[in-house]
Each structure stands twice: as C-alpha cells, then as structure tokens.
Design an enzyme around this catalytic site. Structure first.
Site, short mmCIF file in Angstrom:
data_model
loop_
_atom_site.label_atom_id
_atom_site.label_comp_id
_atom_site.label_asym_id
_atom_site.label_seq_id
_atom_site.Cartn_x
_atom_site.Cartn_y
_atom_site.Cartn_z
N LYS A 1 32.18 37.15 29.23
CA LYS A 1 33.06 37.35 28.07
C LYS A 1 32.23 37.30 26.78
CE LYS A 1 37.14 35.42 27.91
NZ LYS A 1 38.07 34.26 27.89
C1 E4P Z 1 41.36 34.11 27.37
O1 E4P Z 1 40.65 33.59 28.20
C2 E4P Z 1 41.61 33.52 26.04
O2 E4P Z 1 40.46 32.86 25.65
C3 E4P Z 1 42.79 32.60 26.08
O3 E4P Z 1 43.87 33.21 26.75
C4 E4P Z 1 43.22 32.12 24.72
O4 E4P Z 1 44.42 31.40 24.86
P1 E4P Z 1 45.01 30.44 23.75
O5 E4P Z 1 45.36 31.25 22.56
O6 E4P Z 1 46.21 29.83 24.39
O7 E4P Z 1 43.96 29.41 23.43
#
Ligand code: E4P
Length: 225
Positions: free
Chosen positions: A86
């Site tokens: 990522k």
């Molecule tokens: C994906 O892996 C994102 O980092 C994650 O869904 C972010 O979620 P949040 O906004 O609940 O922290």
C-alpha cells in the site's frame, strides 16, 4: 465482488476466514500499531492464518520514492504469497508506484479522497485504488459518490485497476458502495459482523429450533428423526 478484512487481529482473521468468503486482509500503520505487537510477527501471523493465496495489503511509511521502493521490496519478502504494497497517493508515492510496476510488485494506492487521485494512481500502474468513504463523509463530502466516480473513470479509460473501497463505519455505507459496481470493500471486524447480523434472522432460527424440539425432542436435528 471481494470482501476484505480491515484488521490485524490474527484471531479474528482466522475465525472470519473459516466462516466467510474472504478475499484477504488490509492493514495500515494505525491498524498494526493497535495490536501492540512486533510488526513482523503480526504480518507472519496474518499470512499463517490466511494461507498463501489470499491477499494481504501492507502499507509503507517512507515519504521518498526510492525509500518507498526499498520498503515495498522488504514487505513483499516479509509477507510472502499474494501481497500488495500500500502506497499513499502523495507525489513521491506515485513515482514509487511507477518504479515498482516495472519490478512487478503489486500495489494498492491508498489514502484516496478524490477521483483524480485514483485516476493518476491507476495510470501510474496501481492494481487497486483505495478511496476512504467514512473519512469523506465526515468532512461533509459524499464518499459513495467519490467511489462511484472512480469506478466510472476507470471503466471509461479501460484501466484494469480495481477499486478497493475502505474506511467504513456503518452497513449502509458498505451497501451503497457495493451498488456502485466497486470490485472490493475492506471492512473492520466490528462492522463485518454487522453485515451478516439481523435480529429477525436470529429470531427465525430460534423459533425453528423450538418448534422442532417441541415435536421431536431436545437437541434433535433432521439426522436424528
Ligand atoms: C484501509 O486499509 C484504510 O486504511 C482504512 O480502511 C481506513 O479506515 P478508517 O478511516 O476507519 O481508519
């Protein structure tokens, strides 16, 4: 459609992979830090729980393209099997995506808040783009609309990049995003269980059992009757 688990809780992942049609696991630095354990142990634990074939998405922390590339190669080696690195869609991140594409590393472009960020990341070579639905809704933007526009833009441009919608806080957000034609959603562990729960389902199952047991006896199933 792919359901992905947005958690680094290995016990939950093991249980969920056994029960549900799960395509993989996404993590981010916040999710990993929450486990308060060694990073390598967490990633190896997730891989052991999901096997070689399911996806694991692991995020880089570096801010310079060359450093992101180094981290990506390390993550690829650490996470083994079907791994996606990522990378946030900052300018150096886009450069890193281009460099890593040449090395056949699979990439999820993350921290996406606009359709143009997603399109640029896709054109740089990202395999997935991850827009953040709830974080958009929380600034009075429309997370579902952003996802729908990304789905459309990728289609118009004949790009193979998939949309991995992320950051959900309720079932309705997940449902509306699924209707946009998105290829995958990543859902945290509390919300994932809510996707399948309905009080009327529970009530119906309990009623079936008690009606059956009244006639055929306690703890009897069709196998005993
Ligand atoms: C994906 O892996 C994102 O980092 C994650 O869904 C972010 O979620 P949040 O906004 O609940 O922290």
């Amino acid at each position: 459609m792919q359901y992905i688990l947005d958690t680094a809780d290995v016990d939950f992942i093991r249980k969920a992979v056994d029960l549900y049609p799960i395509a993989g696991v996404t993590t981010n630095p916040t999710i990993v830090a929450k486990e308060k354990k060694n990073f390598k142990e967490i990633i190896r634990g997730i891989r052991e729980a999901i096997g070689e074939d399911l996806m694991i998405h692991v995020q880089c922390l570096s801010l310079k393209a060359e450093d992101i590339v180094k981290e990506a190669l390390y993550i690829k080696e650490l996470a083994k099997g079907n791994v996606f690195v990522k990378i946030p869609v900052i300018p150096e991140g886009i450069k890193a995506i281009k460099l890593l594409k040449e090395r056949n590393i699979k990439i999820t472009a993350t921290a996406i808040f606009t359709p143009q960020q997603a399109l640029i990341a896709a054109m740089a070579g990202a395999d997935y783009v991850a827009p953040y639905v709830d974080r958009l809704d929380n600034i009075s933007a429309d997370g579902v609309k952003v996802v729908a526009e990304i789905v459309e833009l990728l289609k118009i441009n004949n790009l193979e990049t998939k949309v991995l919608a992320a950051s959900f806080k309720n079932v309705e957000q997940v449902h509306k995003v699924c209707l946009t034609g998105v290829q995958s959603v990543t859902v945290n562990k509390d919300l994932f269980e809510k996707l399948i729960y309905h009080p009327l389902t529970e009530w119906s199952v309990n009623t079936f059992i008690s009606d059956w047991e009244n006639q055929y006896g306690k703890n009897k199933t069709t196998l005993d009757c």
